[in-house]
Every structure is written in structure tokens, then in C-alpha cells.
Design a protein around this motif. Sequence first.
Motif, PDB file in Angstrom:
ATOM      1  N   LYS A  77      34.518  62.017  44.470  1.00 49.71           N
ATOM      2  CA  LYS A  77      34.414  60.572  44.229  1.00 49.71           C
ATOM      3  C   LYS A  77      32.962  60.103  44.261  1.00 49.71           C
TER       4      LYS A  77
ATOM      5  N   PHE B 264      31.176  61.300  41.228  1.00 51.17           N
ATOM      6  CA  PHE B 264      31.681  60.536  40.087  1.00 51.17           C
ATOM      7  C   PHE B 264      30.969  59.185  39.993  1.00 51.17           C
TER       8      PHE B 264
ATOM      9  N   GLN C  63      27.191  59.496  39.044  1.00 43.72           N
ATOM     10  CA  GLN C  63      27.049  59.787  37.616  1.00 43.72           C
ATOM     11  C   GLN C  63      27.403  58.556  36.789  1.00 43.72           C
ATOM     12  N   LEU C  64      28.413  57.810  37.202  1.00 39.89           N
ATOM     13  CA  LEU C  64      28.787  56.575  36.517  1.00 39.89           C
ATOM     14  C   LEU C  64      27.615  55.593  36.508  1.00 39.89           C
TER      15      LEU C  64
ATOM     16  N   ILE D 187      41.365  59.613  41.114  1.00 39.65           N
ATOM     17  CA  ILE D 187      40.968  61.005  40.933  1.00 39.65           C
ATOM     18  C   ILE D 187      41.864  61.888  41.796  1.00 39.65           C
TER      19      ILE D 187
ATOM     20  N   LEU E 288      41.780  62.480  36.094  1.00 36.71           N
ATOM     21  CA  LEU E 288      41.448  61.059  36.215  1.00 36.71           C
ATOM     22  C   LEU E 288      42.469  60.226  35.466  1.00 36.71           C
TER      23      LEU E 288
ATOM     24  N   ARG F  93      26.676  67.918  36.799  1.00 37.33           N
ATOM     25  CA  ARG F  93      27.370  66.801  36.152  1.00 37.33           C
ATOM     26  C   ARG F  93      28.855  67.104  36.077  1.00 37.33           C
ATOM     27  N   LEU F  94      29.630  66.048  35.867  1.00 38.10           N
ATOM     28  CA  LEU F  94      31.063  66.175  35.649  1.00 38.10           C
ATOM     29  C   LEU F  94      31.320  66.165  34.151  1.00 38.10           C
TER      30      LEU F  94
ATOM     31  N   GLN G   3      34.386  66.511  30.958  1.00 42.22           N
ATOM     32  CA  GLN G   3      35.801  66.498  30.618  1.00 42.22           C
ATOM     33  C   GLN G   3      36.209  67.848  30.048  1.00 42.22           C
TER      34      GLN G   3
END
Length: 395
Positions: free
Chosen positions: A115, A118, A121-122, A284, A297, A326-327, A329
Motif C-alpha cells: 500500500k 502504491f 508511486q501514485l 489491494i 486491485l 515500480r509496480l 500491471q
Amino acid sequence: DLGAAMRRHGAGDLSVERALQIENAARCVPELDSREVDRIARSCLRYDPADPLLLHPERMLEMFRSATTGPVLYETSLASYAGEQEPEIGNRWWVDGILPRAVPVILGGPPKSAKSLFMLQLGICIASGQEFFGRQTTPGRVLVLALEDARADTQSRLWQICRAFGLTPGDLEGKLAVSSEKAFFFAKVADRVALEATIDAYRPDVVIIDSFARVFSGDENSKEAAQIATIPWQEMCRDREITVALIHHFKKSSRELDGSPIPLGYRLRGTSDLFAFVRHIVGIEKIQGKTRKAFSLSVEGNCPTDLEPFTFEIQETSSSSGKGLRLVQTGTVAATREVEIEVALLAGPQDTTSLCGALHRRREHVIAMLSELESQGRITRSDGPRSPWILTTKK
């Protein structure tokens, strides 16, 4: 006069607030609303004890007169409220389908579900205008209160995420601010005053706070206690037209006893008033059985979105400048569930009932996924509608 005098002599936030509440009950006819008393206390606490304005309470009284001259009537003219024409709403999202504008948001998840990574990075993607999980981002200014982890850990993560996006923290100066030194509690008037003053000075579009447990010291299961946080939280969003997102924990179980998923709002730890209050929830989940760190997600709330649940992983990169993080997809949740069925069938043919038990999912969900896999030619029944399913091909 009382609040100014107490502040001039160095009184703290709780002392000033309680004294004003006592005087309000004893002398004001009719009594002021408790929120008006709270506003007066916050106004006093904005000033340093040495501020000369505190020596002139009559000038402060003029500033507070709107709170003491009686009730302010609600607007009753529909024509005035509606305006001459329908307003243009414009873009409702900072990140399309994930982070809406000017509403309270919760990012929920179990412990150790990425979290904090996340949210950081957001913030970096919004500040830099880069896509977030391939979705369009509207550039904006972001303030992050990273109160969960040690400063050095957050600094390292900041550098690594920036590096993965081809940035350095210096590139985001004036667009992204991160603070992890000063504690913050919703229950403390002085802390709220400090945060509001910081917001007014820095003027962020998005405020991210990690986490709710670090800024709320009351009983999470009490609706009345939770309102100590939810009321000023809502006021920040409404009065300043900003998004304030808090990280919060989910309860342990994600499914009912029959295997059906529990909606995100009902999984939030604490009072159900949090679910009723918040406008948007980003959830998440950790994906079980993966050798690598994998997550899913999904979103839920009042903001219409076409976002389909998807899966993502932590990706590490290496370059001459150092490690990147990094995250990314990796697919859709539906595809992940189909893979779960294929994995279950690798052990041998199984009927629908045994698959429901193995996957902990409701029968109608499993049948829908089996039908989709059958239409793709990836599985088949051996013979007849009640026969076991078998794996025919692998992709």
C-alpha cells in the motif's frame, strides 16, 4: 479574550479548547455550536504566543464576530443556488478510474500488501504527469505524509521509484512534497491547524496520508470517535477542493464462508461509518500461491468508473545510476482466476463441486469461468454435463 490571553501565556491546544468550551457553556446564551468553538480555538492557536495580535483581543474579536452574532441561515433561494446555467463538471479524475478529484478516498488492504509503495508511486505519477498502470494521469501537486515507515526507508523508496520512471527527486521539486518527521493527529487542534496552514501555503491538489492508524488515536469501532477524523477530513476536501487519501487496513478475511467476496467497504477495519463517509475505495489484495509478490486491485464507491480489477507485481530494475522499483500491471483478475482453475486441473480431472471447494468460490462464479475456458478450448468435460473437467491445452 480568554483564548488570546491563554495563548499569549503559552497555553497548549487542549487547554485553550477546553477552556473555551467551559466558558461557552457557562456564559453564551444561546450556546455556540461546538464546531464554532473549535474554529475559534484553532484561530487562536494559529498564532505564536509572542504574536502582537494576541495583545489586542478586540481585533481578534472582530475576526471572530461571525461566530458570535447568531446563527447563519441556510441558503433558501433555488435560483441563486442553481445559477443561470448548468456548471461544467470537467475531468473528475486525477488518475482515470483510480483516484477521483476533491473527495475523501481510502486505499485499503491487508498488512504487507504494498500500500505504501502504491501510494508513493501514485504521488510521483501525478506530480510528473506520467501514466499510472497505463491509465491517464492529470498533472497536479501532491503532498505525502509518510508517517508509517522510517524516513530513510521512504527516502530510499522515493529514489528507487523515481529512477524506474527516469526521474530524480529534484525533477519533482515544487510538484511533490514528502514529510515524515512531524506527527499528526486529527484529535489535536494544533495539528489540524498546522496541516491546514501547510495546505494553504503549498496548495496541493492531492494529499496522501500513510496511514489512518497513525493519525487517529481513538476507538476505530466508535462512530462518534471516528467523526473526530472524518469531519475535518471531509471539510478539507470540500472547502479546499482537494483529494485527501488515507491508507487503512482491511479486516483479515476477504470472503464469506460460502466463498463469495466481501465488498471493499465492509472490509474496512473499524466502524461502518467509514464506509458510509468515504466516496471512493481502492482495494489491494495479495494473490495467494505466487512465488513472486503479486497483488490485485479493484475499486468501489460513488465515482462512476469503467475500471476492471487487475493484477500487478513489484518490478525491480537495475541501471548505472542504481536500483529502480515500480509496480507494473500484469493482467486482469478474471484471467488470474482462470489460471487458478487450470492449476487445479493439473492435478487431474475434477467436477464442479470439488473445484468450488478447492478455489473457495461460489458455484455460479466457478461455472462462469469454466464456461469461458471451455469456449476458448482450454478445458473440456470428459463426457456429459456432470462429468469431471479436464485440462486440454495450456497457454
